[in-house]
Design an enzyme around this catalytic site. Structure first.
Site, PDB file in Angstrom:
ATOM      1  CE  LYS A 101     110.804-114.011   6.874  1.00 53.43           C
ATOM      2  NZ  LYS A 101     111.578-114.635   7.970  1.00 53.43           N
ATOM      3  CE  LYS A 126     114.274-115.306  13.038  1.00 56.67           C
ATOM      4  NZ  LYS A 126     113.116-114.455  13.381  1.00 56.67           N
ATOM      5  CG  ASP A 177     110.820-117.218  13.523  1.00 59.32           C
ATOM      6  OD1 ASP A 177     111.640-117.419  14.423  1.00 59.32           O
ATOM      7  OD2 ASP A 177     110.718-116.103  12.959  1.00 59.32           O
ATOM      8  CE  LYS A 183     108.801-110.534   8.397  1.00 61.40           C
ATOM      9  NZ  LYS A 183     108.998-111.539   9.456  1.00 61.40           N
ATOM     10  CG  ASP A 241     107.645-114.701   8.978  1.00 63.75           C
ATOM     11  OD1 ASP A 241     106.798-115.268   9.707  1.00 63.75           O
ATOM     12  OD2 ASP A 241     108.740-114.291   9.410  1.00 63.75           O
ATOM     13  CD  GLU A 246     109.750-117.387   9.177  1.00 63.12           C
ATOM     14  OE1 GLU A 246     109.991-117.029   7.995  1.00 63.12           O
ATOM     15  OE2 GLU A 246     110.427-117.009  10.132  1.00 63.12           O
ATOM     16  N   GLY A 252     117.079-114.286  10.592  1.00 57.97           N
ATOM     17  CA  GLY A 252     117.821-113.138  11.109  1.00 57.97           C
ATOM     18  C   GLY A 252     116.944-112.293  12.003  1.00 57.97           C
ATOM     19  CB  SER A 280     113.248-111.153   5.558  1.00 56.91           C
ATOM     20  OG  SER A 280     112.026-110.892   6.228  1.00 56.91           O
TER      21      SER A 280
HETATM   22  O1  OSB Z   1     110.017-113.165  11.825  1.00 54.78           O
HETATM   23  O2  OSB Z   1     111.824-113.680  10.849  1.00 54.78           O
HETATM   24  C1  OSB Z   1     111.157-112.857  11.488  1.00 54.78           C
HETATM   25  C2  OSB Z   1     113.031-109.524  11.721  1.00 54.78           C
HETATM   26  C3  OSB Z   1     112.836-109.222  13.050  1.00 54.78           C
HETATM   27  C4  OSB Z   1     112.072-110.060  13.821  1.00 54.78           C
HETATM   28  C5  OSB Z   1     111.501-111.213  13.284  1.00 54.78           C
HETATM   29  C6  OSB Z   1     111.726-111.538  11.952  1.00 54.78           C
HETATM   30  C7  OSB Z   1     112.470-110.657  11.149  1.00 54.78           C
HETATM   31  C8  OSB Z   1     112.678-110.854   9.733  1.00 54.78           C
HETATM   32  C9  OSB Z   1     113.845-110.168   9.068  1.00 54.78           C
HETATM   33  O3  OSB Z   1     111.942-111.502   9.031  1.00 54.78           O
HETATM   34  C10 OSB Z   1     115.088-110.988   9.154  1.00 54.78           C
HETATM   35  C11 OSB Z   1     116.311-110.213   8.741  1.00 54.78           C
HETATM   36  O4  OSB Z   1     116.342-109.708   7.601  1.00 54.78           O
HETATM   37  O5  OSB Z   1     117.266-110.103   9.555  1.00 54.78           O
HETATM   38 MG    MG Z   2     109.779-115.209  11.196  1.00 51.74          MG
END
Ligand code: OSB
Ligand code: MG
Length: 372
Positions: free
Chosen positions: A166, A267, A243, A168, A193, A218, A295, A140
């Site tokens: 992924k 999660k 999520d 953002k 996401d 997402e 994560g 991500s």
């Molecule tokens: O939206 O999935 C999410 C990290 C912190 C809070 C929310 C999210 C995320 C990530 C990174 O997308 C996930 C990771 O690499 O641990």
């Molecule tokens: Mg997310």
């Protein structure tokens, strides 16, 4: 091997500070310095570790480091200290009727799974019913002002062997960004996401993502919405993944009934722990909802719990569980968790199979509370 009742004699709660190698930004929050609550449980000659991957601010979800600390220290930990239990169900039955606060509940529960597994000689993956010896990992990546930085990051992770990327997105940072990535990486397994950046008024705009063959989008809509996502899913071709807005098995049931998503991000923290996450897994698997494990920039303890969850048979898509080295110069566990060509090994050692290094944990501790 011990199979008598468990009794937790000592609980150590610590806020442990770690810095991300690369600052991370989404549409809802920015992160660099992390302050996760690390839990150590001692009882029956065994030790269990848990991690509460809370954020500093209530911008992703409503919990923060402070609220998790408060709920764990003042409500959850005192209720389980010194009590007898033999199963995770019995352990959770000791919790007082705390509403919400899923991160706090998950962090303490994780340590109980580890403690029980270590005492009984069983891996958490096997206790959950995991069927895989290894799991596929994606990455991500946070938002970048400069597109070339994103392209370089994608290329670097693909070289390392990661299987899915992924990125953002958010308002003013979506169709152009995706078009740019797609043009450079035509065959990439790509998803986006939005972290709740949009409303239903943006449905026509989000349809412009349909041509880019994204695996999913997402959490496009509000953090607590399940109803509008169903409306959106009917008007876009890209599969919707939830999520933020699924925080319990009941939420998952509602999302399935309303057809709010075709994919779900499991999660551990957001769902209130491994037991609830397993329930959501079983329900989604039966309903044909595709699953992967997300994560929260977890340290090694939480990362190991994520991997145990990802070993379940309904988890069929590569998740956000990358190796520790993507995030931290040095993890608090040794050895750290590393991906090999985008694949993570599921531990078959007792408990979570992690060895936190007390000196590393101690050196990064900014707050501590011991209950005994
Ligand atoms: O939206 O999935 C999410 C990290 C912190 C809070 C929310 C999210 C995320 C990530 C990174 O997308 C996930 C990771 O690499 O641990
Ligand atoms: Mg997310």
């Amino acid at each position: 091997m011990y199979d008598g009742p468990m009794r937790i004699e000592r609980i150590v709660l610590r806020v442990v500070r770690m810095s991300l190698i690369t600052p991370f930004a989404s549409s809802s929050h920015a992160a660099q310095d992390l302050n996760h609550v690390v839990v150590r449980l001692d009882g029956e000659g065994a030790t269990g570790w848990g991690e509460c991957s809370t954020m500093n601010d209530p911008y992703y979800l409503d919990e923060t480091v402070e609220t998790a600390w408060h709920v764990m220290k003042d409500f959850l930990a005192p209720a389980v200290l010194g009590k007898r239990w033999t199963t995770i169900d019995e352990f959770l039955a000791l919790y007082p009727p705390v509403k919400g606060n899923t991160f706090a509940r998950a962090g303490l529960e994780m340590a109980a799974w580890d403690l029980l597994g270590c005492a009984n000689g069983a891996s958490v993956a096997s206790m959950l019913g995991g069927t895989r010896a290894e799991v596929e990992s994606g990455v991500s990546l946070g938002m970048e002002e400069e597109p070339s930085r994103l392209y370089d990051a994608i290329a670097g992770h693909l070289r390392e062997g990661y299987r899915r990327v992924k990125i953002k997105i958010g308002k003013g940072h979506d169709v152009g960004v995706v078009a740019g990535v797609r043009a450079r990486f035509p065959d990439l397994a790509l998803m986006v996401d939005a972290n709740s950046a949009y409303t239903l008024d943006d449905a026509d705009h989000l349809r412009r993502l349909d041509p880019f063959s994204l695996l999913m989008i997402e959490q496009p809509l509000a953090w607590d919405d399940i109803v509008d996502h169903a409306t959106l899913q009917r008007s876009i071709a890209t599969p919707v993944c939830l999520d933020e807005s699924v925080r319990s098995d009941a939420d998952a049931r509602h999302a399935i009934a309303l057809r709010s998503c075709r994919v779900l991000n499991l999660k551990v923290a957001r769902l209130g722990g491994l037991r609830e996450a397993k329930r959501v897994h079983d329900r989604c698997r039966a309903a044909g909802i595709a699953l992967w494990v997300g994560g929260m920039h977890d340290y090694g303890i939480g990362r190991a719990a994520n991997i145990a969850l990802a070993s379940l048979p309904g988890v069929t898509l590569p998740g956000d569980i990358s190796g520790s080295d993507k995030y931290f110069v040095e993890d608090i566990i040794d050895p750290p968790i590393l991906a090999d060509r985008g694949v993570l090994r599921v531990s078959d050692a007792p408990g979570l199979g992690v060895s936190p290094v007390e000196s590393r944990v101690g050196a990064r501790t900014v707050r501590e509370e011991i209950l005994s």
